[in-house]
Design an enzyme around this catalytic site. Structure first.
Site, mmCIF file in Angstrom:
data_model
loop_
_atom_site.group_PDB
_atom_site.id
_atom_site.type_symbol
_atom_site.label_atom_id
_atom_site.label_comp_id
_atom_site.label_asym_id
_atom_site.label_seq_id
_atom_site.Cartn_x
_atom_site.Cartn_y
_atom_site.Cartn_z
ATOM 1 N N ASP A 1 -10.079 20.446 -19.936
ATOM 2 C CA ASP A 1 -10.755 19.796 -18.805
ATOM 3 C C ASP A 1 -11.144 20.821 -17.747
ATOM 4 O OD1 ASP A 1 -8.175 20.329 -17.933
ATOM 5 O OD2 ASP A 1 -7.652 18.257 -17.496
ATOM 6 N N ASN B 1 0.887 10.252 -13.050
ATOM 7 C CA ASN B 1 0.503 8.857 -13.315
ATOM 8 C C ASN B 1 0.189 8.621 -14.793
ATOM 9 O OD1 ASN B 1 -1.876 10.216 -13.602
ATOM 10 N ND2 ASN B 1 -2.900 9.326 -11.819
ATOM 11 N N HIS C 1 -1.697 10.555 -16.704
ATOM 12 C CA HIS C 1 -3.001 11.005 -17.198
ATOM 13 C C HIS C 1 -2.859 12.136 -18.210
ATOM 14 C CE1 HIS C 1 -3.567 13.979 -13.602
ATOM 15 N NE2 HIS C 1 -3.427 14.712 -14.675
ATOM 16 N N GLU D 1 -7.708 9.498 -15.926
ATOM 17 C CA GLU D 1 -6.831 8.773 -15.004
ATOM 18 C C GLU D 1 -6.561 7.361 -15.530
ATOM 19 O OE1 GLU D 1 -5.414 10.472 -12.839
ATOM 20 O OE2 GLU D 1 -6.694 11.392 -11.331
HETATM 21 C C1 GLP Z 1 -3.636 18.322 -14.340
HETATM 22 C C2 GLP Z 1 -4.535 18.547 -15.557
HETATM 23 C C3 GLP Z 1 -3.841 18.147 -16.810
HETATM 24 C C4 GLP Z 1 -2.405 18.606 -16.712
HETATM 25 C C5 GLP Z 1 -1.698 17.744 -15.712
HETATM 26 C C6 GLP Z 1 -0.283 18.181 -15.416
HETATM 27 O O1 GLP Z 1 -4.231 17.608 -13.355
HETATM 28 N N1 GLP Z 1 -5.781 17.879 -15.515
HETATM 29 O O2 GLP Z 1 -4.518 18.673 -17.944
HETATM 30 O O3 GLP Z 1 -1.785 18.447 -17.948
HETATM 31 O O4 GLP Z 1 -2.474 17.565 -14.564
HETATM 32 O O5 GLP Z 1 -0.263 19.349 -14.655
HETATM 33 P P1 GLP Z 1 1.065 20.156 -14.365
HETATM 34 O O6 GLP Z 1 1.457 20.787 -15.647
HETATM 35 O O7 GLP Z 1 0.694 21.154 -13.321
HETATM 36 O O8 GLP Z 1 2.083 19.182 -13.912
#
Ligand code: GLP
Length: 244
Positions: free
Chosen positions: A67, A136, A138, A143
């Site tokens: 992403d 949440n 995602h 989302e």
């Molecule tokens: C982000 C990314 C995701 C990621 C998630 C968790 O917003 N879009 O691809 O897996 O949130 O992030 P983190 O590993 O920093 O908790």
């Protein structure tokens, strides 16, 4: 969907790395999607320690970023592209061309999204999608409420997700983008194998929710993995709420 609980975040990273290398060695030109975020950082640190021979074997992979933010005036250093360039590509001696990613600054995100789907298809589909999980539920930037059959496209970010990503923008929420472009839930589900990494206490509520769900719901996107034939949740004890 299977859970694999390791003692620490480093052990989760080693487990993930072993599974990635298994896919790398099982196909001539596999396609693998990689996430950004704090969770996969130890994974990329472990990759940096691989021998030069193993690093060289990673050149045979079609790497895809999961992403990206969507923001016309984003500093390159805040983009997921930069994250993966600096923490992954450079550490394993791969050139920028080794990673396909979505443009954060595109004028035509729908065209960009369609072209990305075509690139994934041209690579033979994803052999492996490596995921993190948002607070949440995602996955990618899908989302809650995103259709389960969605393909790569634009998503509006929730306040919660923006706050979680503000560290990439000097902790300035005003500078943190409000939208993103991401592989869709359907795109991710088309991967032949999925591993989702979750480490640390902050993931306890997300993993507890995932554990409690008996069926798939768009309200908690990661629940879709319940329906995938080869999905693995790699957690450390902290994310499971266990004593460490
Ligand atoms: C982000 C990314 C995701 C990621 C998630 C968790 O917003 N879009 O691809 O897996 O949130 O992030 P983190 O590993 O920093 O908790």
């Amino acid at each position: 969907m299977q859970y694999h609980v390791s003692a620490s975040a480093t052990d989760v990273a080693l487990d993930a790395l072993e599974r990635i290398l298994q896919v790398v060695s099982s196909s001539k030109r596999p396609a693998i999607a990689l996430p950004t975020g704090k969770t996969p950082m130890p994974l990329y640190e472990q990759m940096a320690l691989l021998s030069n021979d193993v690093k060289a074997s990673l050149a045979a992979v079609n790497w895809f970023a999961l992403d990206e933010f969507l923001c016309k005036d984003i500093d390159h250093e805040s983009s997921f592209r930069y994250f993966l360039e600096s923490r992954f590509l450079r550490t394993v001696n791969l050139p920028p061309s080794a990673l396909c990613s979505l443009s954060a600054v595109t004028d035509a995100p729908d065209v960009e999204a369609k072209a990305y789907e075509e690139r994934i298809a041209a690579a033979g589909g994803l052999d492996l999608a490596v995921l993190g999980i948002g607070l949440n539920g995602h996955i990618g930037f899908n989302e809650p409420g995103t259709p389960l059959d969605s393909r790569t496209g634009v998503r509006q970010l929730t306040e919660k997700s923006r706050k979680a990503n503000a560290y990439l923008f000097g902790d300035d929420l005003d500078r943190t983008p409000t939208s993103a472009i991401t592989m869709g839930i359907g795109t991710i589900m088309s991967a032949r194998r999925i591993i989702l990494l979750a480490t640390g206490q902050s993931k306890v509520p997300a993993i507890a929710s995932l554990l409690s769900l008996q069926s798939v719901t768009p309200d908690f996107p990661a629940s879709v993995l319940l329906d995938h034939p080869d999905a693995h949740i790699l957690c450390d004890r902290a994310a499971m709420g266990l004593e460490v």
